[in-house]
Design a protein around this motif. Structure first.
Motif, PDB file in Angstrom:
ATOM      1  N   ALA A 212     -38.376 -46.811 156.093  1.00  0.00           N
ATOM      2  CA  ALA A 212     -37.272 -47.770 156.116  1.00  0.00           C
ATOM      3  C   ALA A 212     -37.779 -49.176 156.414  1.00  0.00           C
ATOM      4  O   ALA A 212     -37.055 -50.149 156.209  1.00  0.00           O
ATOM      5  N   TRP A 213     -39.028 -49.262 156.844  1.00  0.00           N
ATOM      6  CA  TRP A 213     -39.611 -50.530 157.270  1.00  0.00           C
ATOM      7  C   TRP A 213     -40.729 -50.973 156.332  1.00  0.00           C
ATOM      8  O   TRP A 213     -41.567 -51.802 156.706  1.00  0.00           O
ATOM      9  N   GLU A 214     -40.737 -50.445 155.127  1.00  0.00           N
ATOM     10  CA  GLU A 214     -41.791 -50.748 154.166  1.00  0.00           C
ATOM     11  C   GLU A 214     -41.978 -52.254 153.985  1.00  0.00           C
ATOM     12  O   GLU A 214     -41.035 -52.986 153.691  1.00  0.00           O
ATOM     13  N   GLY A 215     -43.226 -52.716 154.187  1.00  0.00           N
ATOM     14  CA  GLY A 215     -43.553 -54.114 153.979  1.00  0.00           C
ATOM     15  C   GLY A 215     -43.280 -55.034 155.148  1.00  0.00           C
ATOM     16  O   GLY A 215     -43.603 -56.231 155.069  1.00  0.00           O
TER      17      GLY A 215
ATOM     18  N   ALA B 164     -47.573 -45.499 153.349  1.00  0.00           N
ATOM     19  CA  ALA B 164     -48.943 -45.103 153.011  1.00  0.00           C
ATOM     20  C   ALA B 164     -49.827 -44.985 154.244  1.00  0.00           C
ATOM     21  O   ALA B 164     -50.857 -44.300 154.211  1.00  0.00           O
ATOM     22  N   THR B 165     -49.427 -45.643 155.329  1.00  0.00           N
ATOM     23  CA  THR B 165     -50.282 -45.650 156.520  1.00  0.00           C
ATOM     24  C   THR B 165     -49.597 -45.139 157.782  1.00  0.00           C
ATOM     25  O   THR B 165     -50.266 -44.963 158.802  1.00  0.00           O
ATOM     26  N   HIS B 166     -48.289 -44.910 157.735  1.00  0.00           N
ATOM     27  CA  HIS B 166     -47.660 -44.402 158.964  1.00  0.00           C
ATOM     28  C   HIS B 166     -48.010 -42.935 159.173  1.00  0.00           C
ATOM     29  O   HIS B 166     -48.553 -42.265 158.290  1.00  0.00           O
TER      30      HIS B 166
ATOM     31  N   GLU C 111     -25.756 -54.665 153.197  1.00  0.00           N
ATOM     32  CA  GLU C 111     -25.894 -55.218 151.841  1.00  0.00           C
ATOM     33  C   GLU C 111     -27.298 -55.021 151.285  1.00  0.00           C
ATOM     34  O   GLU C 111     -27.479 -54.537 150.160  1.00  0.00           O
ATOM     35  N   GLU C 112     -28.308 -55.381 152.059  1.00  0.00           N
ATOM     36  CA  GLU C 112     -29.674 -55.400 151.536  1.00  0.00           C
ATOM     37  C   GLU C 112     -30.303 -54.016 151.479  1.00  0.00           C
ATOM     38  O   GLU C 112     -31.099 -53.733 150.576  1.00  0.00           O
ATOM     39  N   HIS C 113     -29.948 -53.151 152.405  1.00  0.00           N
ATOM     40  CA  HIS C 113     -30.650 -51.873 152.516  1.00  0.00           C
ATOM     41  C   HIS C 113     -29.773 -50.687 152.105  1.00  0.00           C
ATOM     42  O   HIS C 113     -30.093 -49.976 151.161  1.00  0.00           O
TER      43      HIS C 113
ATOM     44  N   ALA D 135     -53.280 -59.372 166.994  1.00  0.00           N
ATOM     45  CA  ALA D 135     -53.477 -58.572 165.784  1.00  0.00           C
ATOM     46  C   ALA D 135     -52.224 -58.617 164.922  1.00  0.00           C
ATOM     47  O   ALA D 135     -51.143 -59.003 165.372  1.00  0.00           O
ATOM     48  N   THR D 136     -52.366 -58.257 163.683  1.00  0.00           N
ATOM     49  CA  THR D 136     -51.223 -58.131 162.784  1.00  0.00           C
ATOM     50  C   THR D 136     -51.354 -56.841 161.995  1.00  0.00           C
ATOM     51  O   THR D 136     -52.451 -56.301 161.825  1.00  0.00           O
ATOM     52  N   THR D 137     -50.227 -56.358 161.533  1.00  0.00           N
ATOM     53  CA  THR D 137     -50.248 -55.156 160.707  1.00  0.00           C
ATOM     54  C   THR D 137     -49.029 -55.172 159.794  1.00  0.00           C
ATOM     55  O   THR D 137     -48.076 -55.923 160.018  1.00  0.00           O
ATOM     56  N   THR D 138     -49.056 -54.344 158.778  1.00  0.00           N
ATOM     57  CA  THR D 138     -47.934 -54.209 157.851  1.00  0.00           C
ATOM     58  C   THR D 138     -47.500 -52.755 157.834  1.00  0.00           C
ATOM     59  O   THR D 138     -48.322 -51.852 157.640  1.00  0.00           O
TER      60      THR D 138
END
Length: 485
Positions: free
Chosen positions: A440-443, A430-432, A294-296, A423-426
């Motif tokens: 597919a994992w944006e954000g 733009a950065t992969h 549904e969402e993707h 650590a954390t990351t998003t």
């Protein structure tokens, strides 16, 4: 070059413990108790003291892993670099895809060489060796896709097991006219595998029935990406999984490994077969744990094309994802792989505008698997040990790479990841580092981050910098599965 990794918590088959790791050249030389845990005076009192306070340990380089996990490099046994599909090809080469894998803490991939219907198995394998040789930043192996199961192909299976270190063969119950094998062909391949000990890897969807549903949808004018999922219902994955399981039982119980399992129905079949003591195993992929129809796949406009893969994303109105996490906990799902098969949105996914059946199938995830499955640790769905098992140790054992790969132990390859849980990351396109124009994992907000990666003792990622190189990775011939019953 001798490297000492000190201060970290080693995650291994027996759980988590403060452990220092000594690397000598390309292999692990020793596991050491940290100086603070040594008997009083062991590192002092006149005794010779080496690197990081260890008695008689000399190292050219010391890596401080204080506050971090030390885990074996990830083993992704399901990737498709440069795979031709639907008139185009996956946009990660072995060079770009293997580098992206390293960024994400994966130090070994097992990709799929391809034999199409009418082609010679050995020529297909040679073509994939030519693609990968001198290009990979990490070690690699091959499975063999069997696009035609005739007598020559069956003989080739034995030859590849005996001489090429290729001990697993993928068959398709989907894609009629491309890779599809009928039940008789599947049975013959399984019988050959039962004799040699080779593993049969199965794409289990009822392709003939799916083609009917696809044609009917297009005739109705249902052309949006979401219909890719609606025409591949979970019942047809469950049916094919059951049929393949029965065929394997008739063939003599060869190791049968279901790739990219996505649905509760299919998991139920695997669970029942395993409870009966059969050589039946399965993997799932991050997309089936986190993303939904549904969402993707059903995103507004043509955005859903980014999420077209087979099997498709499943509905969030049924407990598919919850069941898959449970399967990982109970070992009915043994492995998490990626089925990494990236296609750019521009010019590739867009081939299917107006006809979902022409959208190239695949999602790019090779860089994010370790992070995404670690989120299951953060949320309490799996343990630290299970994280390492499903992403490294079990795939190595399942496909004949252990103990060279998948574990940090004396004599194993020094494929090591230092993981920072604080650590954390998003995730963002733009950065992969994958060669794909979207994510597919944006954000996605990730708790934890790959800090340092060693491939056979060489640091390839550290401090946000990549120091690997194409050609460092070597082809790794594989043995048989270590889970035969």
């Amino acid at each position: 070059m001798r490297t000492l990794i000190t201060g970290g918590t080693l995650i291994g088959p027996l759980g988590a413990a403060p452990t220092d790791v000594l690397v000598d050249g390309e292999t692990v030389a020793a596991l050491l108790a940290p100086p603070a845990l040594l008997a009083p005076g062991a590192a002092g009192g006149g005794a010779a003291t080496g690197a990081a306070g260890h008695p008689a340990v000399d190292a050219d380089r010391v890596i401080d892993a204080t506050g971090k996990y030390v885990i074996p490099g990830g083993v992704d046994v399901h990737t498709h670099m440069e795979l031709p599909f639907g008139g185009t090809a996956a946009c990660d080469t072995f060079a770009t895809g293997s580098a992206a894998a390293a960024w994400g803490g994966t130090t070994t991939i097992v990709d799929f060489a391809v034999q199409r219907t009418g082609e010679v198995v050995e020529e297909g394998l040679a073509a994939w060796h030519a693609k990968a040789e001198g290009q990979c930043a990490i070690d690699y192996g091959f499975h063999m896709i069997m696009g035609g199961v005739g007598e020559a192909a069956l003989k080739a299976m034995d030859s590849l097991v005996a001489h090429e270190g290729v001990t697993s063969f993928k068959l398709f119950m989907a894609y009629p006219g491309v890779f599809f094998s009928d039940d008789g062909q599947i049975l013959r391949a399984m019988q050959r595998a039962a004799d040699s000990g080779a593993t049969i890897m199965m794409h289990a969807e009822n392709g003939l029935a799916i083609d009917v549903l696809v044609a009917q949808a297009l005739a109705r004018g249902d052309t949006d990406p979401i219909y890719h999922g609606l025409t591949r219902p979970p019942a047809l994955e469950g049916e094919a999984t059951h049929r393949a399981s029965v065929l394997a039982q008739v063939a003599g119980n060869p190791p049968l490994y279901f790739v990219h399992l996505s649905a509760s129905e299919a998991l139920g079949v695997v669970s029942a077969a395993r409870a009966a003591g059969r050589n039946v195993f399965a993997e799932t992929c991050p997309q089936y744990l986190y993303l939904s129809l549904e969402e993707h796949l059903g995103a507004v406009g043509f955005e859903g094309a980014k999420y077209v893969a087979s099997p498709p994303l499943r509905t969030n109105t049924a407990p598919h994802a919850d069941d898959l996490w449970r399967g990982l906990r109970t070992d009915d799902l043994a492995v998490v792989s990626t089925d990494h098969c990236p296609f750019c949105f521009a010019e590739q996914k867009e081939l299917g505008r107006g006809d979902f059946s022409k959208i190239p199938n695949g999602i790019g995830t090779v860089e994010h698997r370790i992070d995404l499955i670690y989120q299951g640790v953060v949320t309490g769905k799996i343990s630290l040990q299970r994280w390492v098992e499903t992403c490294a140790t079990t795939p190595a054992r399942m496909f004949g790479l252990y103990p060279r790969k998948g574990v940090i132990a004396p004599g194993s390859d020094a494929d090591i990841v230092i993981y920072d849980p604080n650590a954390t990351t998003t995730i963002s396109a733009a950065t992969h580092h994958m060669n794909i124009d979207h994510s597919a994992w944006e954000g996605f907000e990730i708790a934890g981050k790959v800090d340092t990666v060693l491939s056979r003792g060489s640091v390839v990622v550290s401090g946000g910098q990549f120091s690997g190189r194409a050609g460092h990775g070597r082809y790794v011939p594989r043995g048989l599965s270590q889970y035969l019953r």
